[in-house]
Every structure is written in structure tokens, then in C-alpha cells.
Scaffold this motif. Structure first.
Motif, short mmCIF file in Angstrom:
data_model
loop_
_atom_site.label_atom_id
_atom_site.label_comp_id
_atom_site.label_asym_id
_atom_site.label_seq_id
_atom_site.Cartn_x
_atom_site.Cartn_y
_atom_site.Cartn_z
N LYS A 50 0.70 -0.95 -0.22
CA LYS A 50 0.09 0.37 -0.24
C LYS A 50 0.70 1.05 0.19
CE LYS A 50 -3.80 -2.02 0.78
NZ LYS A 50 -4.13 -2.59 -0.41
N ALA A 51 1.95 1.15 0.09
CA ALA A 51 2.51 2.36 0.58
C ALA A 51 4.60 1.58 0.71
CB ALA A 51 2.06 3.08 1.90
N ILE A 52 5.36 2.70 0.80
CA ILE A 52 6.60 2.00 0.12
C ILE A 52 7.66 3.36 0.89
CG2 ILE A 52 6.79 2.86 -1.72
CD1 ILE A 52 9.58 0.55 -1.38
N ARG A 53 8.18 3.29 1.99
CA ARG A 53 8.60 4.63 2.57
C ARG A 53 10.29 4.88 1.60
NH1 ARG A 53 9.46 4.45 8.50
NH2 ARG A 53 7.82 3.21 9.77
N PHE A 54 10.39 6.20 1.47
CA PHE A 54 11.80 6.23 0.58
C PHE A 54 12.79 5.81 0.80
CE2 PHE A 54 9.31 11.08 0.30
CZ PHE A 54 8.68 10.44 -1.80
N SER A 55 13.37 5.46 2.05
CA SER A 55 14.54 4.80 2.70
C SER A 55 15.06 3.69 1.93
CB SER A 55 14.62 4.97 4.24
OG SER A 55 13.20 4.46 5.25
N THR A 56 13.46 3.03 2.02
CA THR A 56 12.81 1.62 1.29
C THR A 56 13.36 1.56 0.10
OG1 THR A 56 11.93 0.71 3.84
CG2 THR A 56 11.61 -0.86 1.22
N LEU A 57 13.24 2.94 -0.50
CA LEU A 57 13.54 3.12 -1.95
C LEU A 57 14.38 3.00 -2.16
CD1 LEU A 57 11.76 2.47 -4.67
CD2 LEU A 57 11.00 5.14 -4.10
N GLN A 58 15.14 3.70 -1.82
CA GLN A 58 16.63 3.82 -2.39
C GLN A 58 17.24 3.18 -1.59
OE1 GLN A 58 17.78 7.52 -0.11
NE2 GLN A 58 20.42 7.61 -0.25
N ALA A 59 16.60 2.37 -0.25
CA ALA A 59 18.15 0.65 -0.03
C ALA A 59 18.02 0.17 -1.47
CB ALA A 59 17.42 0.74 1.12
N ILE A 60 16.21 -0.14 -1.71
CA ILE A 60 16.90 -1.15 -3.08
C ILE A 60 17.14 -0.80 -3.90
CG2 ILE A 60 14.68 -2.02 -4.20
CD1 ILE A 60 12.57 -2.00 -2.40
N CYS A 61 16.85 0.26 -4.65
CA CYS A 61 17.55 0.78 -5.50
C CYS A 61 19.03 0.71 -5.64
CB CYS A 61 17.12 2.34 -6.16
SG CYS A 61 15.38 2.62 -6.15
N VAL A 62 19.79 1.33 -4.68
CA VAL A 62 21.28 0.67 -4.53
C VAL A 62 20.96 -0.21 -4.77
CG1 VAL A 62 23.31 1.30 -2.70
CG2 VAL A 62 21.43 2.88 -2.57
N ALA A 63 20.99 -1.46 -4.03
CA ALA A 63 21.70 -2.18 -4.06
C ALA A 63 21.48 -3.15 -5.09
CB ALA A 63 20.61 -3.59 -2.18
N LEU A 64 19.80 -2.87 -5.78
CA LEU A 64 19.47 -3.53 -7.29
C LEU A 64 20.54 -2.41 -8.33
CD1 LEU A 64 16.38 -4.44 -6.56
CD2 LEU A 64 18.49 -6.17 -6.89
N ASP A 65 20.90 -1.22 -7.78
CA ASP A 65 21.89 -0.48 -9.04
C ASP A 65 20.83 0.08 -10.68
OD1 ASP A 65 24.12 1.03 -10.25
OD2 ASP A 65 24.03 -0.77 -11.49
N CYS A 66 20.00 0.72 -9.55
CA CYS A 66 18.76 1.11 -10.67
C CYS A 66 17.37 1.99 -10.60
CB CYS A 66 17.39 0.06 -10.84
SG CYS A 66 16.17 -0.38 -9.11
N GLU A 67 17.16 2.54 -10.79
CA GLU A 67 16.63 4.03 -10.85
C GLU A 67 15.24 4.04 -10.31
OE1 GLU A 67 17.78 7.32 -11.49
OE2 GLU A 67 19.15 6.38 -12.13
N VAL A 68 14.37 4.42 -9.77
CA VAL A 68 12.89 4.12 -9.37
C VAL A 68 11.61 4.29 -10.38
CG1 VAL A 68 11.15 5.15 -7.74
CG2 VAL A 68 13.24 6.05 -7.21
N GLY A 69 12.55 4.34 -11.63
CA GLY A 69 11.30 4.29 -13.26
C GLY A 69 12.04 3.04 -13.26
N GLU A 70 12.92 1.94 -12.72
CA GLU A 70 12.80 0.82 -13.07
C GLU A 70 11.73 -0.17 -12.26
OE1 GLU A 70 17.11 -0.23 -15.25
OE2 GLU A 70 17.58 1.80 -14.04
#
Length: 78
Positions: A50-70
Motif C-alpha cells: 500500500k506504501a513504501i518509505r523513501f528510505s526503503t526505495l533508496q536502499a532497494i535502488c542502491v542494492a539493485l543499481d537501478c533507478e526508481v522508474g525501473e
């Protein structure tokens, strides 16, 4: 005053499964790298979040080396 809810919250899609496959990474490995439970990542991966924290989003993007839009996309249902 009421908070406006999105018309269709399922219009936001998460592409975590595809990104994990592309990076040859398991959900367990991602969980260990970002410090988020496998259960919570699974909820996100299966488009039930239902929601995602920006800190979670950032951590996932760093770990996967991806952009939010990906990771997330918006596709309204007609």
C-alpha cells in the motif's frame, strides 16, 4: 478535510521480480543487503504493498543499481 485516495492504487506496478532476475539476485539476498524482511519485500514484489518509505526505495535502488522508474511504474487501468 479528507485525504484524497488514488483512483486505482493497483495502477502502480512494482518490477522487483524482473530486476532481481536481471541482477541474478534472490529475495533473501536483497533482504540481507537492504535490511528489510523477506516478507515485506515479497509484499512489494507481488504488488500488494500500500506504501513504501523513501528510505526503503533508496536502499532497494542502491542494492539493485537501478533507478526508481525501473522499479516502479504507473499504468492506469482504463
Amino acid at each position: 478535510m479528507t485525504r484524497e485516495e488514488p483512483e486505482d492504487p493497483s495502477a502502480i506496478r512494482c518490477h522487483l521480480a524482473q530486476l532481481l532476475e536481471t541482477k541474478s539476485m534472490t529475495l533473501v539476498e536483497l533482504s540481507e543487503r537492504v535490511g528489510i524482511s523477506v516478507v515485506n519485500l515479497s509484499v512489494l514484489k507481488n504488488n500488494r504493498a500500500k506504501a513504501i518509505r523513501f528510505s526503503t526505495l533508496q536502499a532497494i535502488c542502491v542494492a539493485l543499481d537501478c533507478e526508481v522508474g525501473e522499479l516502479l511504474s504507473y499504468a492506469p487501468v482504463s
